[in-house]
Enzyme design. Structure first.
Site, PDB file in Angstrom:
ATOM      1  N   LYS A 196     -16.876 -32.179 -36.179  1.00  0.00           N
ATOM      2  CA  LYS A 196     -15.497 -32.601 -36.473  1.00  0.00           C
ATOM      3  C   LYS A 196     -15.404 -34.095 -36.783  1.00  0.00           C
ATOM      4  O   LYS A 196     -16.278 -34.882 -36.425  1.00  0.00           O
ATOM      5  CB  LYS A 196     -14.570 -32.178 -35.338  1.00  0.00           C
ATOM      6  CG  LYS A 196     -14.342 -30.672 -35.417  1.00  0.00           C
ATOM      7  CD  LYS A 196     -13.266 -30.156 -34.527  1.00  0.00           C
ATOM      8  CE  LYS A 196     -13.107 -28.650 -34.800  1.00  0.00           C
ATOM      9  NZ  LYS A 196     -12.317 -27.979 -33.783  1.00  0.00           N
ATOM     10  N   ARG A 238     -17.931 -23.571 -29.502  1.00  0.00           N
ATOM     11  CA  ARG A 238     -17.905 -23.017 -30.874  1.00  0.00           C
ATOM     12  C   ARG A 238     -18.662 -23.996 -31.765  1.00  0.00           C
ATOM     13  O   ARG A 238     -18.219 -25.120 -31.952  1.00  0.00           O
ATOM     14  CB  ARG A 238     -16.443 -22.867 -31.305  1.00  0.00           C
ATOM     15  CG  ARG A 238     -16.251 -22.243 -32.682  1.00  0.00           C
ATOM     16  CD  ARG A 238     -14.770 -22.191 -33.024  1.00  0.00           C
ATOM     17  NE  ARG A 238     -14.547 -21.612 -34.323  1.00  0.00           N
ATOM     18  CZ  ARG A 238     -14.642 -22.276 -35.472  1.00  0.00           C
ATOM     19  NH1 ARG A 238     -14.958 -23.546 -35.472  1.00  0.00           N
ATOM     20  NH2 ARG A 238     -14.419 -21.659 -36.614  1.00  0.00           N
TER      21      ARG A 238
HETATM   22  N1  HH2 Z   1     -11.977 -25.208 -35.001  1.00  0.00           N
HETATM   23  C1  HH2 Z   1     -11.969 -24.770 -36.282  1.00  0.00           C
HETATM   24  C2  HH2 Z   1     -11.632 -23.447 -36.576  1.00  0.00           C
HETATM   25  N2  HH2 Z   1     -11.332 -22.569 -35.580  1.00  0.00           N
HETATM   26  N3  HH2 Z   1     -11.093 -22.088 -33.268  1.00  0.00           N
HETATM   27  C3  HH2 Z   1     -11.112 -22.494 -32.005  1.00  0.00           C
HETATM   28  N4  HH2 Z   1     -10.837 -21.614 -31.004  1.00  0.00           N
HETATM   29  N5  HH2 Z   1     -11.412 -23.790 -31.658  1.00  0.00           N
HETATM   30  C4  HH2 Z   1     -11.705 -24.728 -32.599  1.00  0.00           C
HETATM   31  O1  HH2 Z   1     -11.949 -25.900 -32.242  1.00  0.00           O
HETATM   32  C5  HH2 Z   1     -11.690 -24.334 -33.987  1.00  0.00           C
HETATM   33  C6  HH2 Z   1     -11.367 -22.983 -34.292  1.00  0.00           C
HETATM   34  C7  HH2 Z   1     -12.303 -25.720 -37.390  1.00  0.00           C
HETATM   35  O2  HH2 Z   1     -13.652 -25.683 -37.732  1.00  0.00           O
HETATM   36  P1  HH2 Z   1     -14.335 -24.835 -38.937  1.00  0.00           P
HETATM   37  O3  HH2 Z   1     -14.155 -23.376 -38.739  1.00  0.00           O
HETATM   38  O4  HH2 Z   1     -15.737 -25.269 -39.055  1.00  0.00           O
HETATM   39  O5  HH2 Z   1     -13.641 -25.314 -40.261  1.00  0.00           O
HETATM   40  P2  HH2 Z   1     -12.517 -24.705 -41.166  1.00  0.00           P
HETATM   41  O6  HH2 Z   1     -11.302 -24.554 -40.339  1.00  0.00           O
HETATM   42  O7  HH2 Z   1     -12.383 -25.724 -42.278  1.00  0.00           O
HETATM   43  O8  HH2 Z   1     -12.986 -23.364 -41.674  1.00  0.00           O
END
Ligand code: HH2
Length: 262
Positions: A196, A238
């Site tokens: 992040k 995660r």
């Molecule tokens: N962060 C992201 C997405 N989903 N779910 C939970 N429970 N906690 C988190 O911190 C979280 C989440 C963001 O990360 P990422 O999936 O890598 O990116 P994007 O939202 O751009 O797909």
């Protein structure tokens, strides 16, 4: 929990696993690396991301869930009831809900539910996040979500502080520093810091750089914060980089294992 973004535009791996075959192969690779859960998402929630239609999100997620579910526990990262339903029909057993509003859906389907805290909504959440007391406000929000989910009949309830979701670097660090207060709610805690942008800022500061370090260079920060979270009592992290995180977590172990014996 390994991250599997079946999207063209996720912030760190957008486009890499948009093809279902590539997505399933990556999901299976994370299982081999030690993931207990694979979190399948079909809509990016990065700041400024454009919304995706229900039909398109289902099209992205369902075949991947179907292929992975016989091999590993699958969660679906969605805020849409119809996508959650379709994913559960395909074999998912956990709804990862960044809107913390799908408790009735989880109860109706008889699956687990992750309630994540977010201030505002993804498109605009990082413009001016504001709190009087970020830790108290996040804890109070999640305590309230536990109550409504219990009343709705959800058996398995997870809470997540939502690192980076309507939060500045200082807010994120306070939440990590005081994770014990979330743990004190008595439900398992999930934490997502992987790659992040706060880490990009911290790593740049430590290197004396003006510009934040990019997502591909945030591994050390991701692992450090994941092991911090686990040591502070989180039950799951995660992450995008499963193997090094699992190895680091095994080295650190639960804090109870640090006590001298004999
Ligand atoms: N962060 C992201 C997405 N989903 N779910 C939970 N429970 N906690 C988190 O911190 C979280 C989440 C963001 O990360 P990422 O999936 O890598 O990116 P994007 O939202 O751009 O797909």
């Amino acid at each position: 929990m390994g991250v599997l973004n079946v999207t063209p535009d996720s912030f760190s791996d957008g486009g890499r696993f948009a093809d279902p075959e590539a997505a399933v192969a990556h999901g299976m690779a994370m299982v081999v690396e030690g993931a207990d859960v694979v979190d399948v998402g079909g809509e990016s929630s990065r700041p400024g991301a454009e919304p995706v239609s229900e039909a398109e999100e289902r099209r992205r997620v369902v075949p991947v869930v179907e292929a992975l579910a016989p091999h590993v526990r699958v969660s679906v990262d969605t805020v849409k009831p119809s996508v959650a339903e379709a994913a559960v029909t395909a074999g998912a057993t956990l709804i990862n809900d960044i809107s913390s509003s799908l408790h009735e859906v989880a109860a109706g389907l008889g699956v687990g539910w992750v309630a994540m805290h977010m201030q505002g909504e993804p498109r605009t959440m990082q413009q001016a996040p504001t709190y009087d007391d970020v830790v108290a406000e996040v804890v109070a929000h999640l305590a309230g979500r536990i109550e409504v989910a219990e009343a709705a009949g959800v058996d398995e309830i997870w809470v997540d502080p939502g690192i980076g979701f309507g939060k500045s670097l200082a807010h994120n660090l306070s939440l990590l520093r005081h994770l014990d207060q979330l743990v004190g709610l008595g439900r398992p805690v999930l934490v997502g810091t992987s790659r992040k942008s706060s880490l990009g800022r911290l790593l740049a500061d430590s290197d004396g750089l003006d510009e934040a370090v990019g997502p591909e260079d945030r591994l050390e920060g991701s692992i450090a914060t994941a092991t911090w979270a686990l040591a502070a009592g989180a039950s799951m992290v995660r992450v995008h980089d499963v193997l090094p995180t699992v190895q680091a977590a095994l080295v650190v172990g639960p804090p109870s294992s640090w006590d001298a014996t004999g």
